[in-house]
Scaffold this active site. Structure first.
Site, PDB file in Angstrom:
ATOM      1  N   SER A   1      -9.589  -0.198   6.741  1.00 35.49           N
ATOM      2  CA  SER A   1      -8.931   0.009   5.969  1.00 35.49           C
ATOM      3  C   SER A   1      -8.330  -1.515   5.332  1.00 35.49           C
ATOM      4  O   SER A   1      -8.227  -1.288   4.624  1.00 35.49           O
ATOM      5  CB  SER A   1      -8.182   1.103   6.167  1.00 35.49           C
ATOM      6  OG  SER A   1      -8.498   2.212   6.429  1.00 35.49           O
TER       7      SER A   1
ATOM      8  N   LYS B   1       0.917  -1.008   0.323  1.00 35.80           N
ATOM      9  CA  LYS B   1       0.110   0.002   0.216  1.00 35.80           C
ATOM     10  C   LYS B   1       0.836   1.457   0.368  1.00 35.80           C
ATOM     11  O   LYS B   1       1.814   0.684   0.704  1.00 35.80           O
ATOM     12  CB  LYS B   1      -1.267  -0.191   0.965  1.00 35.80           C
ATOM     13  CG  LYS B   1      -1.955   1.089   1.314  1.00 35.80           C
ATOM     14  CD  LYS B   1      -3.076   0.914   2.219  1.00 35.80           C
ATOM     15  CE  LYS B   1      -4.248   2.118   2.507  1.00 35.80           C
ATOM     16  NZ  LYS B   1      -4.566   2.260   3.650  1.00 35.80           N
TER      17      LYS B   1
ATOM     18  N   SER C   1      -9.114   2.533   3.752  1.00 34.17           N
ATOM     19  CA  SER C   1      -9.226   3.014   2.351  1.00 34.17           C
ATOM     20  C   SER C   1      -8.186   1.564   1.463  1.00 34.17           C
ATOM     21  O   SER C   1      -7.350   2.027   0.472  1.00 34.17           O
ATOM     22  CB  SER C   1      -7.998   4.006   3.361  1.00 34.17           C
ATOM     23  OG  SER C   1      -7.272   2.578   3.800  1.00 34.17           O
TER      24      SER C   1
END
Lengths: 94, 478, 480
Positions: free
Chosen positions: C180, C81, C156
């Protein structure tokens, strides 16, 4: 409790954000609704409740006073958008 | 109408550590700009702080020495504001739960009475970077982040100070304590001790405080005093003429010897302090405090008393010697195994201090070490050189760094104590000064000094003055 | 079918037998991404996939250690990420303000990943600074759900979940501040675990809300989750909030019996607002666990309804400070040429940040500001204590708390963008876990009639991830 435009302007200034009049209006509406929702915490009796900043309750985490490796100045220079004579350049502050 | 001055101080003092508060970058001064930086002190995304244990130790040491209550629980907090020298746009400081609270420092006020200045708090925080400004007007500013994250102790007083002189004495006392305890070098030129002043004036008898003026960032005690003196005059004048003061932040301009307005009290800076989520609380147990207390070196007050008792110095002399722990240390090292410490004290107070002043150096930069000074005294006491010659030898030691013995040898300054040698010179002087001798015999006693002087002159000061006196007297009174 | 379709477990095996090389896998991933880019509606899971950089990482790993076959991951490429710093690699955080930022250092999790034979392979899309539940708040565009490209992947960590579910990555490291990892894992039908706060170092993870943020794996299987978490866990002296505890061999617990465990079902997680289909699927998951021999208890988590307010006050307060450093002074981009400092700050930040980030910065600035601190921030910190204690009591009675992850399955792209409060409220089942610092996972539990995956949330007590792996593998075994 909502939030008014003057307060929005004030906090935008504190946060170094520039808002257009449209954005101010939108934030006033949206933050107002969110803050109204936050009032739910008013239902709680929190008088004798201690605050939690850390969930695990650690204390006294320290390191030895030893010098370690630093960046080469060229790394700092590479990162900086404006650079001159080993310094980061910014608009005049005084 | 009389006015009263109320003064409070905030002192930022750099703690004496090898590495920075929250990262392992060096704290060394005067290095290549931005060469002492890493992800942590540059505030790069993702970097995290870890507290230097020595910062904590020095902070507690200062707390003990300043008579503070050491908090069992203290917490770091984020102080939020934007400025180019502050990489994270928050300073890691302490707010609600500082490390040290409620201390005090004793000074002597201008009437010679002991006065207690209370401290509100003494908390830990990190320093910001250094900004320099282009010489071209309106040219850019430049930032060096080497200083960023260097550990500071912020000492805040209660509004207990009443005169500029008291402020000066308080600052000197704090500096002494911090130097004595090894908490800080307090090197003012390097900006290791910086002072912010709050001053207000009110009518005598008035309970409420007057309008506060803040003078920021001074790194000389003399300037603090001058700035305060200027402010008292300025504010009194405004009040006397019926004017009104508005709250301001001011700077002291050394060239103008005056304070100038920097900004109106900012619409109450809102720093939005809150507990640092990246650092965990500090818990200080009493055994940690005890351990530090036991290792605490003698504080200036105690040392002054000891100098008077042990070395037989006057209060005044010991005060001056102890005003700097380095000078006091120098004195004690020089005295070791020496029978007459008072003599050494006098020498340091006159000769050594003169040299420091002339050469604008600190005592540890002086080429004459305490051991070398003692050797010089050994030569004097042993009669190898006279006091007069000793001064010459000392000056030579200061400039060359050579030992007293070597200089005496090289320059042939050894005192002449040989009766035969002196006898020849005395005879010469008597022959050359027949008239003076008869004046003396006729009762003009002062003529004797002239004759002694002549003998000393001929021997370039090397003759043992005691012997010269003795032998001259013997001859002309015969 | 390419190597990109396989699990860590399988690839590890092939690498060990030398049937394939690291670069074989990387090339298959690259081909997969290229093919997806040609799709009418690409997943848009990656912000950066630099084959040369990955090649170099792989080369270093093979060259330096010389013993890659002895490592845990044996050279399996892991996508990251874009909130986690990888040296010499862009770390944009999904933001315009860092779009040109190249990190000069590795996060500790990356250092450990490499040490354990993982090759950082590409940076994944995400909601800007991890703020969002739909992955529509990325400067680099929204991410799509591989199960239905008209839907959000969740957020997210939408990039990681979408990439792993769409076989554009073998496995990924995501981050979880208020759900997330778990929510996108649930919506994309993959496994994701947020470890105990303090289990994985946060050093080098760009902070959104420091007291909640944790790095964790998003993987195709429970076993992969265990392997990857093992690889990145461990005490880090560079993170003061890192826990000095042993890392269990998590993979040993996958497939182990759960007959000794008692699961807790909190009423508050099955009330109003829970989608009927989601409820049914979650209840089936609970039945599966019962069949496997667990005890079941109904429990109370009475303060759950205060979690959203509590979380959003504290998280935005921390975020308002954490994001203050992005000003274009020391790094990043300066968007304006100006001689005025204030203009520089304001223009850079206003151009650099997207709407949701600005909204949260303003909210956090407000709740910390003079006169409001006690009414919001302090109150939320106290409410946090109550929510934490709720769980402490629950774990006196049960081992694993089982709940839905999200009240609804993946929704249509664009559906909630104009209603931030509604979006926040969808986090109701995931944020309490972060408030208490607990470990929790989402394991796929089935699909809706519309073909959208639904995850089951498994919450354990601090540092009891092993029980989560045991339990999750039972659900996985049943659902497949």
């Amino acid at each position: 409790m909502g939030i008014d435009k003057k307060t929005i302007k004030g906090i935008a200034n504190l946060a170094s954000l520039k808002l257009t009049p449209d954005e101010e209006k939108l934030m006033e509406d949206q933050l107002g609704r969110i803050l109204d929702y936050m009032d739910i915490l008013g239902e709680l009796n929190l008088t004798d409740v201690p605050p939690t900043s850390h969930t695990l309750g650690f204390t006294n985490v320290t390191r030895k006073d030893k010098e370690g490796k630093c960046f080469d100045v060229s790394v700092v220079a590479e990162l900086a958008p404006e650079w001159q004579d080993d310094h980061v350049v910014v608009p005049r502050v005084v | 109408m009389n006015y009263e001055t109320i003064i409070g101080l905030e002192i930022h003092v750099q703690l004496n550590t090898r590495s920075k508060t929250f990262c392992s970058c060096s704290t060394r001064y005067g290095e290549r700009p931005n060469s002492h930086t890493c992800p942590v002190c540059l505030g790069l995304p993702g970097a995290l702080p870890v507290l230097n244990e020595e910062v904590l130790r020095k902070g507690v040491t200062a707390g003990i020495a300043l008579g503070c209550d050491i908090a069992e629980n203290s917490v770091f907090a984020w102080k939020n504001y934007f400025y180019p020298d502050l990489p994270k746009a928050y300073q890691i400081s302490q707010f609600e739960f500082p490390l040290n609270k409620n201390g005090y420092v004793l000074i002597e006020d201008e009437n010679g009475r002991e006065k207690k200045i209370d401290l509100t708090r003494a908390h830990l925080e990190e320093d910001a970077g250094k900004l320099i400004h282009d010489e071209v007007p309106k040219g850019p500013s430049k930032v060096d982040y080497n200083r960023c994250g260097v550990p500071l102790l912020e000492i805040v007083t209660e509004p207990d100070i009443r005169t500029p002189e008291e402020a000066y004495r308080f600052l000197s006392a704090v500096k002494e304590i911090l130097q004595y305890t090894g908490v800080s070098e307090c090197n003012m030129e390097k900006g290791e001790l910086r002072v912010d002043v709050n001053i207000s004036i009110r009518q005598e008898g008035e309970e409420r405080f007057g309008v506060k003026q803040e003078i920021k960032n001074m790194n000389s005690f003399a300037n603090v005093k001058r700035a305060l003196e200027y402010e008292i005059k300025r504010q009194t004048k405004i009040l006397r003429s019926g004017g009104v003061l508005s709250q301001e932040t001011r700077l002291f301009n050394t060239n103008k010897n005056a304070t100038v307005s920097m900004r109106a009290k900012e619409e109450a800076h809102d720093y939005r302090y809150f507990p640092d989520p990246d650092l965990v609380p500090v818990v200080i147990k009493s055994d940690f405090i005890d351990e530090i207390r036991q290792k605490l070196p003698e504080l200036p007050e105690a040392r002054r008393a000891r100098f008077i008792a042990r070395y037989g110095l006057t209060a005044y002399d010991s005060e001056i010697l102890c005003s700097s722990y380095r000078i006091a240390n120098y004195f004690e090292e020089a005295c070791e195994n020496f029978s007459n410490p008072k003599k050494i004290a006098n020498w340091i107070l006159s000769e050594v201090m003169r040299v420091l002043k002339e050469e604008k150096i600190e005592i540890d930069q002086c080429k004459v070490t305490p051991q070398m000074l003692r050797e010089l005294f050994d030569l004097m006491e042993g009669g190898t050189i006279s006091g007069k010659i000793a001064k010459e030898v000392f000056d030579n030691m200061v400039s060359t760094g050579k030992s007293a013995a070597l200089i005496v040898e090289e320059k042939g300054l050894r005192q002449v104590s040989d009766r035969g040698e002196i006898d020849i010179v005395v005879n010469d002087v008597l022959i050359e000064n027949e008239k003076v001798v008869s004046d003396y015999r006729a009762g003009k006693k002062s003529a004797f000094g002239y004759l002694v002087g002549q003998v000393m002159k001929k021997t370039e000061g090397k003759a043992n003055p005691k012997l010269v006196n003795e032998m001259l007297k013997e001859k002309i009174e015969k | 079918m390419g190597l990109n379709d396989l699990s860590i477990e399988k690839l590890r095996d092939l690498l060990k037998k030398k049937e394939i090389s690291v670069m074989d896998i990387v090339r298959d991933i690259e081909a997969g991404i290229a093919q997806d880019d040609k799709h009418e509606l690409p997943l848009n899971a990656y912000i950066n996939f630099d084959i040369n950089r990955i090649k170099k990482e792989a080369g270093d790993l093979i060259g330096n250690s010389g013993k890659i076959e002895n490592t845990l991951l044996k050279g399996v490429p892991i996508a990251i990420k874009d909130l986690i710093n990888v040296i010499h690699t862009p770390t944009t955080c999904g933001s315009n303000i860092l779009k040109n930022y190249v990190s000069p250092y590795d996060a500790t999790a990356i250092t450990l990943l490499k040490k354990n034979g993982g090759v950082p392979s590409g940076k994944l899309n995400m909601d800007e600074f991890a703020m969002g539940s739909s992955n529509e708040n990325s400067y680099f565009g929204a991410v799509r759900n591989p199960h239905d490209r008209s839907k959000i992947p969740g957020g997210s960590s939408g990039g990681p979940a979408s990439a792993v579910a769409g076989n554009l990555a073998v496995a990924a490291l995501g981050t979880d501040t208020g759900g997330s990892i778990r929510q996108p894992a649930s919506m994309c039908g993959v496994f994701g675990i947020k470890p105990t706060y303090g289990r994985v170092s946060r050093y080098g993870l760009v902070a959104y809300a420091s007291s909640f943020d944790q790095i964790g794996p998003i993987t195709k299987t429970v076993m992969d989750g265990a392997l990857l978490l093992e690889a990145v866990s461990g005490y880090d002296p560079k993170d003061s909030t890192s826990a000095n505890v042993e890392t269990p061999v998590f993979s040993d617990y996958v497939g182990k019996s759960i007959g000794d465990l008692t699961i807790g079902i909190p009423d508050e997680y099955f009330g109003e607002g829970l989608d009927d289909e989601v409820r049914t699927i979650v209840e089936q998951g609970i039945s599966t666990l019962k069949e496997a021999g667990t005890g079941v208890k109904r429990i109370k988590l009475s303060y759950t309804k205060y979690a959203i307010a509590t979380y959003y006050i504290i998280a935005t307060a921390e975020a308002s400070s954490n994001l203050a450093r992005f000003d274009g002074i020391r790094y990043g981009t300066r968007y304006v040429k100006t001689e005025d400092l204030e203009t520089l700050y304001k223009e850079n930040r206003s151009i650099g940040f997207g709407d949701e980030v600005k909204r949260r910065i303003l909210l956090g600035t407000f709740t910390l500001s003079s006169g409001y601190y006690d009414a919001y921030y302090l109150k939320a910190q106290k409410a946090r204590t109550l929510i934490r204690e709720d769980f402490t009591q629950a774990f006196d009675e049960v081992d694993i708390i089982v709940t839905p992850v999200s009240p609804i399955p993946a929704w249509d792209l664009g559906q909630m963008v104009d209603d931030p409060l509604q979006m926040y409220l969808s986090d109701i089942y995931t944020v309490p876990v972060n408030l208490a610092g607990l470990p929790a996972a989402s394991v796929n539990c089935g699909k809706t009639s519309g073909g959208l995956p639904v995850g089951l949330q498994l919450i354990a007590n601090h540092f009891n991830e092993s029980d989560i792996f045991r339990t999750a593998s039972v659900v996985e075994g049943k659902v497949g």
